[in-house]
Write an enzyme that holds these catalytic residues in place. Structure first.
Site, mmCIF file in Angstrom:
data_model
loop_
_atom_site.group_PDB
_atom_site.id
_atom_site.type_symbol
_atom_site.label_atom_id
_atom_site.label_comp_id
_atom_site.label_asym_id
_atom_site.label_seq_id
_atom_site.Cartn_x
_atom_site.Cartn_y
_atom_site.Cartn_z
ATOM 1 N N SER A 36 -5.796 27.609 33.568
ATOM 2 C CA SER A 36 -6.941 28.463 33.272
ATOM 3 C C SER A 36 -7.737 27.985 32.060
ATOM 4 C CB SER A 36 -6.445 29.889 33.014
ATOM 5 O OG SER A 36 -5.368 29.857 32.098
ATOM 6 N N THR A 138 -7.431 33.208 29.822
ATOM 7 C CA THR A 138 -8.029 32.431 28.739
ATOM 8 C C THR A 138 -7.088 32.319 27.553
ATOM 9 O OG1 THR A 138 -10.175 33.279 29.311
ATOM 10 C CG2 THR A 138 -9.918 32.570 27.045
ATOM 11 N N THR A 189 -9.173 38.364 26.716
ATOM 12 C CA THR A 189 -8.878 37.583 27.907
ATOM 13 C C THR A 189 -9.014 38.519 29.100
ATOM 14 O OG1 THR A 189 -7.243 36.156 28.995
ATOM 15 C CG2 THR A 189 -6.380 38.020 27.772
ATOM 16 N N GLY A 190 -9.158 37.927 30.272
ATOM 17 C CA GLY A 190 -9.286 38.767 31.461
ATOM 18 C C GLY A 190 -10.661 38.648 32.067
HETATM 19 N N1 ASP Z 1 -12.208 35.699 30.275
HETATM 20 C C1 ASP Z 1 -12.313 34.593 31.176
HETATM 21 C C2 ASP Z 1 -13.569 34.643 31.944
HETATM 22 O O1 ASP Z 1 -13.971 35.703 32.394
HETATM 23 C C3 ASP Z 1 -11.237 34.517 32.145
HETATM 24 C C4 ASP Z 1 -9.873 34.469 31.602
HETATM 25 O O2 ASP Z 1 -9.471 35.257 30.783
HETATM 26 O O3 ASP Z 1 -9.180 33.582 32.051
HETATM 27 O O4 ASP Z 1 -14.128 33.605 32.193
#
Ligand code: ASP
Length: 277
Positions: A36, A138, A189-190
């Site tokens: 990721s 992330t 994150t998310g």
């Molecule tokens: N926050 C990131 C995004 O929306 C994704 C993730 O947390 O992996 O791109």
């Protein structure tokens, strides 16, 4: 934990938070097993690995890149944007050109494993990007150095199978990351869209400024998502935060969000508390 090890080494040697967060997240960017972030990240629906990253320091300086391809360390490009240009954010082709002008070399970031996962996804998905609790994670890092200065970094390959050109919260100052040296720092994150809609990290810093602990502030930010975004059961968001007293907090919508904490006397992976069981 490996990222924290790299960052901690810098802090222990008396280094600055800014160097610590940059060097810390570079570990994940270079790791092909982290699907990721950076090298080994899952591609968009067209098979392109497009990276988003931002960095912010104690002087409220900030740099960011979005939809950057072919460069293994977007966080270091973001730092160059911060230090060498009058801008905060560069995207796409322009970000790539800027990176190359500053000595970054083009590399193939799509590993065999990520390519195979993409081929599999194409068979099943009918080319429709879908956000669920599992296709993102992330790395965000916040640090406070011996001088009491904060910095933060956030870097990601974004949602797997996203539409080409999609940018999430991670490179957006105030959404994926925010630092205010007189208050503290937060990162997310998310599902980026959910974080952008509440200006997640900036809100957490403001809640801390208003007197909430980092834990309470993270909980309140998740609460805002849950109240306003009806589909919250289908996606994950997690926040972490730290204040000037060195107190930390973390909270997520669903079970499963972990964060790594390193300090003089702690080195642990913490299961964050969560809103929905
Ligand atoms: N926050 C990131 C995004 O929306 C994704 C993730 O947390 O992996 O791109």
């Amino acid at each position: 934990m490996d990222a924290n090890d790299a960052a901690w080494k810098i802090l222990q040697d008396g280094g600055e938070a800014l160097d610590a967060v940059e060097q810390g997240v570079r570990v994940s960017e270079a790791d092909p097993n982290v699907d990721s972030v950076g090298y080994g990240g899952l591609p968009d629906r067209d098979g392109h690995v497009t990276l988003d990253a931002c960095i912010m320091d104690e002087q409220s300086r900030a740099g960011s890149v979005a939809c950057l391809e072919h460069i293994m360390h977007p966080i270091s490009v973001a730092r160059k944007v911060m230090e060498l240009t009058p801008h905060v954010m560069l995207v796409g082709e322009g970000a790539l050109r800027f990176a190359e002008e500053h000595g970054f070399t083009r590399e193939n970031l799509l590993t065999e494993k990520a390519r195979n996962a993409w081929e599999e996804w194409k068979k099943m998905s009918g080319y429709t990007p879908h956000v669920d609790k599992n296709n993102h994670d992330t790395i965000g890092m916040i640090a406070r150095d011996a001088n009491g200065n904060f910095s933060g970094a956030c870097t990601t390959s974004g949602l797997a199978w996203k539409i080409h050109g999609r940018v999430g919260d991670s490179p957006i100052i105030g959404a994926g990351l925010f630092v205010d040296n007189s208050v503290g720092a937060a990162c997310a994150t998310g599902k980026g869209e959910a974080v952008i809609r509440i200006a997640g990290s900036a809100i957490i810093v403001e809640l801390m400024r208003a007197g909430k602990t980092p834990q309470e502030a993270c909980e309140e930010a998740v609460e805002r998502i849950v109240h306003r975004q009806r589909d919250y059961k289908d996606f994950q968001v997690g926040f972490i935060a730290m204040n000037t007293k060195g107190e930390v907090g973390g909270f997520s919508i669903h079970k499963g969000f972990q964060y790594a904490l390193r300090s003089q006397d702690r080195n642990e992976l913490i299961d964050a508390r969560f809103r929905v069981s």
